[in-house]
Enzyme design. Structure first.
Site, PDB file in Angstrom:
ATOM      1  N   SER A 455       1.003  -1.159   0.028  1.00 39.70           N
ATOM      2  CA  SER A 455      -0.042   0.032   0.177  1.00 39.70           C
ATOM      3  C   SER A 455       0.954   1.205  -0.120  1.00 39.70           C
ATOM      4  O   SER A 455       2.079   1.269   0.516  1.00 39.70           O
ATOM      5  CB  SER A 455      -1.012  -0.137   1.301  1.00 39.70           C
ATOM      6  OG  SER A 455      -1.376   1.199   1.548  1.00 39.70           O
ATOM      7  N   TYR A 468      -1.862  -0.831  10.600  1.00 41.95           N
ATOM      8  CA  TYR A 468      -2.050  -1.096   9.033  1.00 41.95           C
ATOM      9  C   TYR A 468      -0.763  -0.756   8.213  1.00 41.95           C
ATOM     10  O   TYR A 468      -0.180  -1.606   7.615  1.00 41.95           O
ATOM     11  CB  TYR A 468      -3.245  -0.279   8.470  1.00 41.95           C
ATOM     12  CG  TYR A 468      -3.526  -0.750   6.885  1.00 41.95           C
ATOM     13  CD1 TYR A 468      -3.972  -1.854   6.445  1.00 41.95           C
ATOM     14  CD2 TYR A 468      -3.218   0.386   6.036  1.00 41.95           C
ATOM     15  CE1 TYR A 468      -4.548  -2.394   5.103  1.00 41.95           C
ATOM     16  CE2 TYR A 468      -3.436  -0.109   4.479  1.00 41.95           C
ATOM     17  CZ  TYR A 468      -3.867  -1.021   4.238  1.00 41.95           C
ATOM     18  OH  TYR A 468      -4.233  -1.353   2.864  1.00 41.95           O
TER      19      TYR A 468
HETATM   20  P1  NAD Z   1     -11.598  -5.657  -0.273  1.00 47.40           P
HETATM   21  O1  NAD Z   1     -12.242  -5.556   1.335  1.00 47.40           O
HETATM   22  O2  NAD Z   1     -12.698  -5.109  -1.172  1.00 47.40           O
HETATM   23  O3  NAD Z   1     -11.259  -6.878  -0.470  1.00 47.40           O
HETATM   24  C1  NAD Z   1     -10.314  -7.779   0.270  1.00 47.40           C
HETATM   25  C2  NAD Z   1     -10.600  -9.393   0.120  1.00 47.40           C
HETATM   26  O4  NAD Z   1      -9.843  -9.828   0.980  1.00 47.40           O
HETATM   27  C3  NAD Z   1     -12.302  -9.551   0.608  1.00 47.40           C
HETATM   28  O5  NAD Z   1     -12.981 -10.398  -0.580  1.00 47.40           O
HETATM   29  C4  NAD Z   1     -11.971 -10.456   1.895  1.00 47.40           C
HETATM   30  O6  NAD Z   1     -13.116 -11.495   2.071  1.00 47.40           O
HETATM   31  C5  NAD Z   1     -10.703 -11.030   1.582  1.00 47.40           C
HETATM   32  N1  NAD Z   1     -10.224 -11.522   2.826  1.00 47.40           N
HETATM   33  C6  NAD Z   1      -9.831 -10.583   3.805  1.00 47.40           C
HETATM   34  N2  NAD Z   1      -9.062 -11.209   4.721  1.00 47.40           N
HETATM   35  C7  NAD Z   1      -8.615 -12.323   4.364  1.00 47.40           C
HETATM   36  C8  NAD Z   1      -8.321 -13.545   4.739  1.00 47.40           C
HETATM   37  N3  NAD Z   1      -7.877 -13.656   6.035  1.00 47.40           N
HETATM   38  N4  NAD Z   1      -8.264 -14.471   4.155  1.00 47.40           N
HETATM   39  C9  NAD Z   1      -8.793 -14.686   2.871  1.00 47.40           C
HETATM   40  N5  NAD Z   1      -9.328 -13.598   2.449  1.00 47.40           N
HETATM   41  C10 NAD Z   1      -9.262 -12.550   3.057  1.00 47.40           C
HETATM   42  O7  NAD Z   1     -10.426  -4.640  -0.299  1.00 47.40           O
HETATM   43  P2  NAD Z   1      -9.239  -4.233  -1.397  1.00 47.40           P
HETATM   44  O8  NAD Z   1      -9.458  -2.805  -1.343  1.00 47.40           O
HETATM   45  O9  NAD Z   1      -9.652  -4.907  -2.546  1.00 47.40           O
HETATM   46  O10 NAD Z   1      -8.090  -4.684  -0.958  1.00 47.40           O
HETATM   47  C11 NAD Z   1      -7.229  -5.613  -1.248  1.00 47.40           C
HETATM   48  C12 NAD Z   1      -5.721  -5.484  -0.928  1.00 47.40           C
HETATM   49  O11 NAD Z   1      -5.357  -4.207  -1.329  1.00 47.40           O
HETATM   50  C13 NAD Z   1      -5.700  -5.449   0.695  1.00 47.40           C
HETATM   51  O12 NAD Z   1      -4.134  -6.025   1.090  1.00 47.40           O
HETATM   52  C14 NAD Z   1      -5.703  -3.799   0.990  1.00 47.40           C
HETATM   53  O13 NAD Z   1      -4.890  -3.824   2.186  1.00 47.40           O
HETATM   54  C15 NAD Z   1      -4.869  -3.385  -0.180  1.00 47.40           C
HETATM   55  N6  NAD Z   1      -4.925  -2.030  -0.429  1.00 47.40           N
HETATM   56  C16 NAD Z   1      -6.212  -1.412  -0.560  1.00 47.40           C
HETATM   57  C17 NAD Z   1      -6.344  -0.023  -0.887  1.00 47.40           C
HETATM   58  C18 NAD Z   1      -7.401   0.518  -1.133  1.00 47.40           C
HETATM   59  O14 NAD Z   1      -7.747   1.912  -1.018  1.00 47.40           O
HETATM   60  N7  NAD Z   1      -8.715  -0.037  -1.543  1.00 47.40           N
HETATM   61  C19 NAD Z   1      -5.229   0.885  -0.863  1.00 47.40           C
HETATM   62  C20 NAD Z   1      -3.780  -0.062  -0.922  1.00 47.40           C
HETATM   63  C21 NAD Z   1      -4.044  -1.077  -0.575  1.00 47.40           C
END
Ligand code: NAD
Length: 585
Positions: A455, A468
């Protein structure tokens, strides 16, 4: 390693030479003929042949003057493409008299196979052709002439690029010298060169006939290269579908050589692979899988199953596993790989969400999609998943450790339990993935790629997201360390660092140190912020595919992520001041 174990051998006489022909697999199955290059013998195909023999009748032969085939006398004039075509026809008359064969060539095996698939007398005898690292001399001749006639800066650049890669071709034209070198120091050092530079696994290859093969093979160049490049045949169109596999790290051939190929081949499927020249030895799984898929599609009457999507050439048929693929960035990434023709394993702890992603992926062009329900922080469950994937679907080519959760609130309000939870998913989940699937990739020895979703929070201190951000900074450093360690195995590692992306993460993030009512209010506010920012997860997915193709190390996504990265590198004091002055949530 016994080369070509269990092969049945026969001798085929033709044009004054005797060819050594080996067969594997059931002769009742479609016949695949593998033609080796320079300075090789048929054993260069041993790893691919073993994989194909389960489904095909596999035929290999030592080209005249190589391995255990006899050499023509005199050598000069004995290796023309016309004579090599006679040999090929004699071999297929013997092994597959009634049905056309599927042809596969590497290096000079591919150069001569282009002749077999473009001359009239083989029409109807070749069902398909898979070409690796060996262009048609006629196509090459036209390619050169076109660029020499119109020397635009781009064309001159392309000519210089290929000219620099062809240094050895000029040397091979000098009389007697190459023969002496191969029978002396070059022959002795060649196995080490293959291992060190070309990353060919050590073992029984090359065979003891190498010095003689290489000396005789110089006539392949001398008898054909100059005459054909000077006056290429005007009609060199392929009369069978062609699959072109291009290694991106080929030291001898520029990828640009194939730019005009669509004009010569009515049914062309392109594949690229991050590897060096000796693909049959270094990427046998990938090569065998592509041959299998192409031959099967041609026999089923769907010859030009072109890979779809912007990255189809690169990911067609590859096995890709994405965690956290039930939503947001993970779902968009799984769909992007599916669209590029990859076989996709969708992993999420939410079974319904994983099944939904798989259902969305299937119509997009993925040959196979599976949904698996696993909590990435559960060590044993991840071990079971890794084992199941290996035995049921194969070794993963691209692993995307993406699952992650949000946790917001000041450090002093974050409990040990909160820390454990966020680190278990965001860090340990990635560690388990890298550990288990990375080990399988390394053990297979055929390269691969690992993507970890970190991130922008990884390079930006914050009083709002201490847990985080710490978890993501750890993922970033882990990725950098792993990249250094796995580079020599041909395994790339990328850390993706998005800023604010409009996904479900805002609505599931936990806020520490506040009651349920206040947590709800803060969630609503951050959901609104993410919606206003409106950055789509599809753009992150696109950056992930590009990172794999280009083997990028750290990939900021969104403008704010780029700005944070620049500030972190050059003026970290500004980021610290921003972090200090950010008001509490
Ligand atoms: P999201 O919540 O839309 O999707 C995350 C998915 O991961 C969900 O389907 C959830 O069920 C699954 N998940 C969560 N914990 C889990 C576990 N223990 N085992 C298996 N599956 C699990 O979120 P997103 O934004 O798509 O996040 C994806 C990645 O991107 C994450 O690592 C997040 O930290 C990172 N990220 C997101 C953003 C943002 O702004 N959305 C920014 C930077 C990084």
């Amino acid at each position: 390693m016994a080369l070509l174990e269990g092969a049945r051998e026969r001798r085929v006489r033709t044009g004054g030479v005797e060819l050594c022909v080996a067969e594997l697999g059931d002769p009742g199955r479609p016949t695949v003929v593998l033609v080796h290059g320079y300075p090789d013998s048929k054993e260069v195909w041993s790893r691919v042949a073993a994989r194909l023999a389960e489904r095909f009748h596999v035929v290999l032969y030592d080209v005249r003057g190589h391995g255990r085939s006899s050499a023509p006398t005199p050598l000069r004039g004995g290796f023309t493409l016309e004579k090599l075509t006679d040999d090929f026809l004699a071999v297929i008359d013997a092994v597959s008299p009634d049905a056309p064969v599927h042809l596969v060539g590497h290096d000079w095996g591919s150069v001569q196979s282009w002749e077999f698939v473009t001359v009239a007398r083989t029409e109807g005898r070749v069902a398909s052709f898979t070409s690796m690292s060996g262009p048609s001399l006629d196509h090459f001749g036209h390619w050169l002439n076109r660029r020499l006639r119109r020397p635009t800066p781009r064309h001159v650049g392309q000519l210089l690029g290929q000219g620099a890669r062809s240094w050895y071709v000029y040397l091979l034209h000098t009389p007697a010298l190459p023969e002496r070198a191969w029978r002396g120091p070059l022959g002795a050092r060649w196995p080490r060169f293959l291992q060190r530079v070309e990353k060919v696994p050590g073992g029984a290859y090359p065979t003891s006939s190498l010095p003689t093969d290489a000396a005789h093979g110089t006539w392949l160049y001398r008898d054909n290269v100059r005459p054909r490049l000077r006056s290429p045949r005007p009609d060199a169109h392929a009369h069978a579908p062609v699959q072109l596999i291009t290694p991106q790290g080929d030291a001898f051939l520029s990828e640009r050589l194939y730019d005009d190929l669509d004009a010569w081949v009515p049914h062309l499927v392109r594949r690229t692979v991050p590897a060096r020249h000796w693909l049959p030895l270094t990427r046998p799984d990938q090569v065998a899988a592509w041959i299998d898929a192409f031959v099967t599609s041609v026999d089923a009457g769907r010859p030009a199953a072109r890979p779809t999507g912007a990255y189809g050439e690169r990911f067609g048929g590859q096995l890709v596993l994405v965690t956290g693929a039930g939503s947001g960035i993970g779902r968009a990434t799984a769909l992007a790989f599916a669209e590029a023709g990859a076989r996709v394993v969708v992993v999420d702890r939410d079974a319904e969400a994983a099944a939904r992603t798989a259902a969305l992926a299937r119509p997009l062009g993925a040959p196979e999609v599976w949904a698996e329900t696993v909590d990435v922080s559960d060590e044993q469950a991840m071990e079971r998943l890794a084992e199941k994937v290996r035995t049921a679907y194969g070794v993963v080519d691209v692993l995307v450790n993406n699952a992650g959760i949000g946790l917001a609130g000041p450090f002093l309000d974050t409990t040990a339990q909160d820390w454990r939870h966020v680190l278990d998913v965001n860090l340990w989940g990635v560690l388990h993935g890298c550990r288990l699937f990375g080990r399988q990739m390394a053990a297979r020895g055929q390269g691969g790629h690992i993507v970890n979703t970190a991130s922008a929070a990884a390079f930006q201190p914050s009083r709002l997201l201490p847990a985080y951000s710490t978890s993501k900074a750890a993922v970033l450093m882990l990725s950098e360390c792993l990249r250094a360690e796995l580079a020599e195995q041909g395994i790339g590692v990328s850390a993706i660092c998005p800023g604010l992306v409009n996904t479900n993460i805002a609505s599931t993030t936990r806020f520490t140190g506040v009651d349920a009512e206040e947590e709800k209010r803060r969630r609503r506010r951050s959901v609104r912020l993410y919606e206003l920012r409106a950055y789509p997860p599809e753009k992150v997915a696109d950056a992930i595919l590009r990172a794999v193709v280009r083997n990028e190390a750290v990939v900021p996504v969104t403008p704010e992520a780029h700005v944070s990265r620049l500030l972190a590198r050059f003026t970290p004091g500004i980021l610290r001041a921003i972090a200090r002055r950010t008001p509490p949530l």
